[in-house]
Design a protein around this motif. Sequence first.
Motif, PDB file in Angstrom:
ATOM      1  N   UNK A 121      -3.804  21.075  -4.798  1.00  0.00           N
ATOM      2  CA  UNK A 121      -4.279  20.623  -6.114  1.00  0.00           C
ATOM      3  C   UNK A 121      -3.130  20.006  -6.912  1.00  0.00           C
ATOM      4  N   UNK A 122      -1.958  20.636  -6.849  1.00  0.00           N
ATOM      5  CA  UNK A 122      -0.810  20.090  -7.572  1.00  0.00           C
ATOM      6  C   UNK A 122      -0.439  18.723  -7.009  1.00  0.00           C
ATOM      7  N   UNK A 123      -0.461  18.598  -5.701  1.00  0.00           N
ATOM      8  CA  UNK A 123      -0.135  17.309  -5.080  1.00  0.00           C
ATOM      9  C   UNK A 123      -1.120  16.228  -5.522  1.00  0.00           C
ATOM     10  N   UNK A 124      -2.383  16.601  -5.673  1.00  0.00           N
ATOM     11  CA  UNK A 124      -3.391  15.623  -6.087  1.00  0.00           C
ATOM     12  C   UNK A 124      -3.130  15.103  -7.497  1.00  0.00           C
ATOM     13  N   UNK A 125      -2.427  15.893  -8.322  1.00  0.00           N
ATOM     14  CA  UNK A 125      -2.159  15.449  -9.691  1.00  0.00           C
ATOM     15  C   UNK A 125      -1.054  14.392  -9.750  1.00  0.00           C
ATOM     16  N   UNK A 126      -0.313  14.202  -8.667  1.00  0.00           N
ATOM     17  CA  UNK A 126       0.802  13.256  -8.694  1.00  0.00           C
ATOM     18  C   UNK A 126       0.360  11.818  -8.950  1.00  0.00           C
ATOM     19  N   UNK A 127      -0.889  11.505  -8.680  1.00  0.00           N
ATOM     20  CA  UNK A 127      -1.380  10.140  -8.901  1.00  0.00           C
ATOM     21  C   UNK A 127      -2.015   9.964 -10.273  1.00  0.00           C
ATOM     22  N   UNK A 128      -1.963  11.002 -11.082  1.00  0.00           N
ATOM     23  CA  UNK A 128      -2.517  10.932 -12.442  1.00  0.00           C
ATOM     24  C   UNK A 128      -1.726   9.907 -13.254  1.00  0.00           C
ATOM     25  N   UNK A 129      -2.391   8.848 -13.683  1.00  0.00           N
ATOM     26  CA  UNK A 129      -1.714   7.751 -14.379  1.00  0.00           C
ATOM     27  C   UNK A 129      -1.216   8.130 -15.761  1.00  0.00           C
ATOM     28  N   UNK A 130      -1.676   9.251 -16.287  1.00  0.00           N
ATOM     29  CA  UNK A 130      -1.216   9.659 -17.617  1.00  0.00           C
ATOM     30  C   UNK A 130       0.143  10.362 -17.564  1.00  0.00           C
ATOM     31  N   UNK A 131       0.607  10.696 -16.365  1.00  0.00           N
ATOM     32  CA  UNK A 131       1.898  11.376 -16.239  1.00  0.00           C
ATOM     33  C   UNK A 131       3.049  10.374 -16.323  1.00  0.00           C
ATOM     34  N   UNK A 132       4.115  10.786 -16.975  1.00  0.00           N
ATOM     35  CA  UNK A 132       5.322   9.957 -17.009  1.00  0.00           C
ATOM     36  C   UNK A 132       6.037  10.061 -15.660  1.00  0.00           C
ATOM     37  N   UNK A 133       6.968   9.171 -15.431  1.00  0.00           N
ATOM     38  CA  UNK A 133       7.717   9.221 -14.171  1.00  0.00           C
ATOM     39  C   UNK A 133       8.488  10.541 -14.059  1.00  0.00           C
ATOM     40  N   UNK A 134       9.006  11.025 -15.181  1.00  0.00           N
ATOM     41  CA  UNK A 134       9.727  12.311 -15.141  1.00  0.00           C
ATOM     42  C   UNK A 134       8.774  13.461 -14.803  1.00  0.00           C
TER      43      UNK A 134
END
Length: 185
Positions: A121-134
């Motif tokens: 589930x955490x890995x799936x969040x990596x493509x969330x466009x609302x997240x900053x690069x950091x």
Amino acid sequence: MTDSGLNSWTEGLSSRERVREIAMTLTQSRSVDWVRAEAQVSSWQTAKDELEMLVEFGQVHAIEGDDGNTKYAPNYQLRYFNELTELINEHSQADLREEIASIQETIEDWMADYGVDSCDDLEATLTDESLSSEDVRERSRILRRWERCEDNKRLLKHALELYDDAQSLYPGQNEPSNSSSPLSQ
């Protein structure tokens, strides 16, 4: 790496010992030439003979490389069983259970922090466009740590499952040593 840095690890070691040192730290298959160069051994035959001896004793595997030449790979099974043996012989069952609980607590903290139910589930969040690069980098770091924790937890569980049988096969050692080395790394 500087020459002085290289000299420090080779100091006092024979050519064969340097080949063994390199071979035992392999993380992927490598050629004789690669091991020879890393071990700073001038003789190809010496490196080849030592690697073949390690194959004979099951320390490394000889496999055919893509180019048809033999490469030498780590024996992951042996490493795994050596780690199990070390855990069983150096720690009590209570130590192993406590470490599993500690790891699980860390995982539960990540689940709460990121609002996920699993590492996937955490890995799936990596493509969330609302997240900053950091944020993506931080989640990637946590993901790698989470995977290591899962691997360590699995190893500890296997050590617990085999604990009594392994202790009974260790002559004169009915109790684990009182090792002061921590389980966590």
